[in-house]
Enzyme design. Structure first.
Site, PDB file in Angstrom:
ATOM      1  N   ARG A  60     168.176  95.884  53.673  1.00  0.00           N
ATOM      2  CA  ARG A  60     166.527  96.448  53.533  1.00  0.00           C
ATOM      3  C   ARG A  60     165.761  96.113  54.856  1.00  0.00           C
ATOM      4  O   ARG A  60     164.820  96.852  55.063  1.00  0.00           O
ATOM      5  CB  ARG A  60     166.120  95.993  52.359  1.00  0.00           C
ATOM      6  N   TYR A  77     171.395 101.262  53.016  1.00  0.00           N
ATOM      7  CA  TYR A  77     172.605 101.421  52.068  1.00  0.00           C
ATOM      8  C   TYR A  77     173.186 102.659  52.396  1.00  0.00           C
ATOM      9  O   TYR A  77     174.494 103.241  52.804  1.00  0.00           O
ATOM     10  CB  TYR A  77     172.901 100.953  50.927  1.00  0.00           C
ATOM     11  N   LYS A 130     182.393  90.285  41.743  1.00  0.00           N
ATOM     12  CA  LYS A 130     182.122  90.071  40.202  1.00  0.00           C
ATOM     13  C   LYS A 130     180.855  89.699  39.997  1.00  0.00           C
ATOM     14  O   LYS A 130     180.231  89.163  40.731  1.00  0.00           O
ATOM     15  CB  LYS A 130     183.357  88.958  39.622  1.00  0.00           C
ATOM     16  N   ASP A 179     177.614  84.855  35.907  1.00  0.00           N
ATOM     17  CA  ASP A 179     177.927  84.319  37.260  1.00  0.00           C
ATOM     18  C   ASP A 179     179.570  83.656  36.964  1.00  0.00           C
ATOM     19  O   ASP A 179     180.365  84.323  37.164  1.00  0.00           O
ATOM     20  CB  ASP A 179     177.023  83.709  37.805  1.00  0.00           C
TER      21      ASP A 179
END
Length: 323
Positions: A43, A64, A103, A183
């Site tokens: 960004r 992106y 993940k 996480d």
């Protein structure tokens, strides 16, 4: 769609100037002639340019979407915050790119299913970046369990507790789908599932919160269709400052794995106890991330199946949701 990697390296673009990309992708790619990291988008254009210079990445994009539109890029690495995994993975797949997504695969199982369905519909590969699963240590653990040496499996437990205290970090933000379970806990679920070979049912769970809706500690009890039980714990900050292990108990023996997530650090050990005695097996390099990138390249080159594809990611997210 397979890519003829014998003709040219797999060209990967990474979304965001993330801290994990050098470890998980950029540095492993330097050791792999089948892969080349050719682009980065962020960004902040200036940040992306600085990142590209540091890591010798040829092309920089302002956003992106511009990166996804580049026909010269074969695949995308998505290390964005968890809440953005689904949106940008789906957009990448629809743009004709294969995706290696960090993940957890998504913010929930509904999103994960949408991602897997999109990959199937678009004829592209989606792989979840559970690097632990691609190391020889993981393969050895699963082989021992499947060999019957431990007998009938009765209990599988996994712990991943690492102190991670950075104010404002994405792991502590509800809007970015943070928390210990999302996480570190994603690893423990993956371990329970892949080592047991079964899908666990969550029986109970308890947490300690860092803020409303964001867990800094999570523990859960599970049961498997075979009758075996399971336990997981994950912590970003608790009295269990450091705990990285996997334990398997059978009616003929037990296995205890130390540091199964990052065996390349040199502390990884397997201790197997049976009626025949006790033995220890040690594991080192190559790094899990290097093995993961090889698997991703082979998937795209000749369709070699991977154990953490999109649909496996859906099943992992279903357990996380249940916790």
């Amino acid at each position: 769609m397979k890519i003829q990697l014998s003709d040219q390296p797999l060209r990967i673009g990474t979304l965001g100037a993330s801290r994990i990309a050098p470890v998980a992708l950029i540095n492993p790619a330097k050791k792999n002639p089948q892969v080349e990291v050719v682009a980065v988008a962020a960004r902040d254009r200036l940040r992306a340019e600085k990142y590209a210079r540091r890591h010798k990445i040829a092309h920089v994009y302002d956003n992106y979407a511009e990166l996804l539109a580049d026909p010269a890029i074969d695949a995308i690495y998505n290390p964005l915050p968890n809440s953005l995994h689904a949106e940008w993975t789906i957009r990448a797949l629809e743009a004709g790119k294969h995706v290696l997504c960090e993940k957890p695969l998504a913010a929930n199982a509904i999103e994960a299913k949408q991602m897997a369905e999109t990959a199937d519909r678009e004829g592209r590969y989606l792989m979840e970046a559970f690097h632990w699963r691609y190391h020889q240590m993981a393969r050895r653990i699963i082989a021992i369990v499947n060999s019957g040496e431990l007998g009938t499996i009765q209990h599988v437990a996994a712990s991943l507790c690492i102190p991670y205290i950075i104010p404002g970090d994405i792991r502590y933000r509800l809007d970015l789908a943070g928390g210990a379970m999302m996480d570190l806990g994603a690893y423990t679920v993956s371990m329970l599932r892949h080592v047991s070979g079964e899908e666990p049912e969550v029986v109970s769970a308890k947490s300690a919160l860092s803020s409303p809706g964001v867990d800094r500690l999570m523990e859960a009890q599970c049961k498997f269709p075979s009758g075996a039980t399971g336990y997981l714990q994950a912590s970003l900050f608790s009295h269990k400052l450091l705990a990285m292990w996997l334990r398997v108990e059978g009616d003929k023996g037990s296995l205890h794995a130390r540091h199964p997530t990052v065996p390349q650090l040199g502390f990884a050990r397997l201790k197997i106890r049976t009626a025949a005695g006790t033995r220890t097996e040690k594991f080192y390099k190559p790094a899990t991330y290097e093995e993961q990138l090889i698997a991703f390249a082979n998937l795209l080159k000749d369709g070699t199946p991977v154990p953490t594809d999109g649909w496996d990611g859906v099943r992992n997210m279903q357990v996380i949701d249940a916790v």
